[in-house]
Design an enzyme around this catalytic site. Structure first.
Site, short mmCIF file in Angstrom:
data_model
loop_
_atom_site.label_atom_id
_atom_site.label_comp_id
_atom_site.label_asym_id
_atom_site.label_seq_id
_atom_site.Cartn_x
_atom_site.Cartn_y
_atom_site.Cartn_z
N CYS A 106 21.09 -56.82 78.68
CA CYS A 106 19.72 -57.32 78.49
C CYS A 106 19.13 -57.03 77.11
O CYS A 106 18.36 -57.82 76.58
CB CYS A 106 18.78 -56.81 79.58
SG CYS A 106 18.63 -55.03 79.66
N ARG B 77 13.88 -60.32 87.04
CA ARG B 77 15.21 -59.83 87.38
C ARG B 77 15.47 -59.80 88.89
O ARG B 77 16.36 -59.10 89.37
CB ARG B 77 15.40 -58.42 86.81
CG ARG B 77 15.21 -58.28 85.31
CD ARG B 77 16.08 -57.15 84.75
NE ARG B 77 15.62 -56.62 83.48
CZ ARG B 77 15.73 -57.25 82.30
NH1 ARG B 77 16.27 -58.45 82.24
NH2 ARG B 77 15.32 -56.66 81.19
N CYS C 100 20.30 -59.59 82.05
CA CYS C 100 21.38 -58.60 82.08
C CYS C 100 22.77 -59.23 82.20
O CYS C 100 23.78 -58.53 82.23
CB CYS C 100 21.15 -57.62 83.21
SG CYS C 100 19.54 -56.80 83.10
N LYS D 160 17.26 -45.92 91.39
CA LYS D 160 16.29 -46.14 90.32
C LYS D 160 15.27 -47.18 90.73
O LYS D 160 15.67 -48.21 91.24
CB LYS D 160 17.08 -46.62 89.09
CG LYS D 160 16.22 -47.03 87.94
CD LYS D 160 17.08 -47.51 86.81
CE LYS D 160 16.16 -47.99 85.72
NZ LYS D 160 16.83 -48.85 84.79
N LYS E 235 19.43 -50.25 92.26
CA LYS E 235 18.41 -50.44 91.22
C LYS E 235 17.45 -51.53 91.67
O LYS E 235 17.85 -52.67 91.89
CB LYS E 235 19.10 -50.83 89.91
CG LYS E 235 18.12 -51.07 88.79
CD LYS E 235 18.85 -51.31 87.47
CE LYS E 235 17.88 -51.60 86.36
NZ LYS E 235 18.56 -51.89 85.09
N SER F 105 10.72 -44.92 83.02
CA SER F 105 9.70 -44.94 81.97
C SER F 105 8.28 -45.00 82.53
O SER F 105 7.40 -44.27 82.10
CB SER F 105 9.95 -46.12 81.04
OG SER F 105 9.97 -47.35 81.75
N GLU G 170 24.84 -51.42 98.95
CA GLU G 170 25.11 -51.43 97.51
C GLU G 170 25.89 -50.17 97.10
O GLU G 170 26.83 -50.23 96.32
CB GLU G 170 23.80 -51.49 96.72
CG GLU G 170 23.14 -52.86 96.70
CD GLU G 170 23.88 -53.86 95.81
OE1 GLU G 170 24.67 -53.45 94.94
OE2 GLU G 170 23.67 -55.07 96.01
N CYS H 86 24.80 -52.54 79.70
CA CYS H 86 24.04 -53.70 80.16
C CYS H 86 23.99 -54.70 79.01
O CYS H 86 24.29 -54.37 77.87
CB CYS H 86 22.64 -53.29 80.59
SG CYS H 86 21.85 -54.57 81.61
#
Ligand code: PBG
Length: 325
Positions: free
Chosen positions: A122, A217, A130, A248, A195, A274, A233, A120
């Site tokens: 970002c 984003r 990104c 994700k 995502k 996270s 996707e 990525c």
């Protein structure tokens, strides 16, 4: 069969019976550990919102890779925190970039563990998006070449697999093509195909210093409200040459994991992100919940939904727990 002929409690009566009828089990084989690499020596900087995780310089990240291997985990995924950022993310695809150096070092010290790299821009762009930004717009096609270059440089440094997480359209095609041209047709692509634009990434952006400096984003990551789009996707990335399809975050998207597992014939990965980790650890610090049990329950749920593998910050502790069990 109805009560009293059927008594569900009979087979729940003791631990052995429960083991015998257990439908879902977590194995070390399912776990992938994310790690954060920084420049310098002797750096082990705690990530405040992710207790037990650190920004690690070379020697420490090698040590973590060794621990992961010793715990029986098959793979890690490496994120880099560069010392310089610029509009074109040049440190993302530099031969001496943080991920490139770190991967080489890990592969030399612990060749047995598989190293996946997050692809990525970002963390490497000064604006924190990104992709490449032109006139305030995140430009899709102008980003593809840089992403492909980044993936190639990771593989040249020894990465065993690449995982594009940028959500630009068409990046799997570009990455597959450049890897094939350069003789890396055996390197798989784990695509962050599905995502979502999620608030659950908050702690990660602190860990990787990758928060967008303007806007959000939502023009490239998916709307959490959409499920049919997830299939689209995934299908697109499969056609472009992905080997593994990732969903994700995981916990708020179990229906998506389930659906993809039913509809596609590639392995499905789920990223236990996270924020999912942080809320459980925070709850534990407050004395309100038992994070250890909650984490195991969560991973079982993700697997039960259909995930073949799970990226999780709890990988080492869970692997050790499985060893004890
Ligand atoms: C980079 C990337 C992100 C995560 C993985 N790769 C953050 C983002 O999209 O802002 C999130 C991981 C986590 O929250 O654990 N694009």
């Amino acid at each position: 069969m109805l009560f009293p002929d059927y008594r569900g409690r009979r087979m729940r009566a003791n631990a052995n019976f429960r083991r015998m009828i257990r439908e879902t089990t977590i194995s070390k084989d399912d776990l992938i550990l994310p790690l954060f690499a920084v420049e310098g020596k002797g750096v082990k900087k705690p990530i405040e919102a992710m207790p037990g995780h650190f920004q690690l310089s070379g020697e420490y990240i090698v040590d973590m890779a060794k621990q992961a291997h010793a715990a029986g985990i098959p793979a890690i995924i490496v994120f880099g925190i560069p010392d310089k950022k610029d509009p074109l993310a040049t440190r993302a695809y530099a031969d001496d970039g943080i991920v490139q150096k770190t991967v080489a070092r890990i592969k030399e010290a612990v060749p047995e563990i598989s190293v996946i790299t997050d692809v990525c821009l970002c963390g490497y762009t000064d604006h924190g998006h990104c992709g490449v930004v032109e006139n305030g717009i995140i430009e899709n096609d102008a980003s593809l070449d840089l992403l492909a270059k980044t993936a190639l440089s990771h593989v040249r440094s020894g990465a065993d697999m690449v995982a594009p997480s940028d959500m630009m359209d068409g990046r799997v095609t570009e990455i597959r093509q450049i890897l094939d041209e350069e003789g890396f047709d055996q390197i798989p692509i784990m695509s962050y195909a599905v995502k979502y634009a999620s608030a659950f990434y908050g702690p990660f952006r602190q860990a990787a210093a990758s928060a967008p400096q303007f806007g959000d984003r939502k023009t490239y990551q998916m709307d959490p409200a959409n499920a049919v789009e997830a299939l689209r996707e995934a299908t697109m990335d499969i056609e472009e040459g992905a080997d593994i399809i990732m969903v994700k975050p995981a916990l708020a998207y179990l229906d998506i994991i389930y659906r993809l597992k039913q509809e596609i014939d590639l392995p499905v990965a789920a990223y236990n992100v996270s924020g999912e980790y942080s809320i459980m650890k925070a709850g534990e610090m407050m004395g309100w919940v038992n994070a250890k049990d909650m984490i195991m329950e969560t991973l079982v749920a993700i697997k039960r939904a259909g995930a073949d593998m799970i990226l999780t910050y709890s990988a080492i502790e869970v692997a050790r727990q499985l060893e004890e069990a």
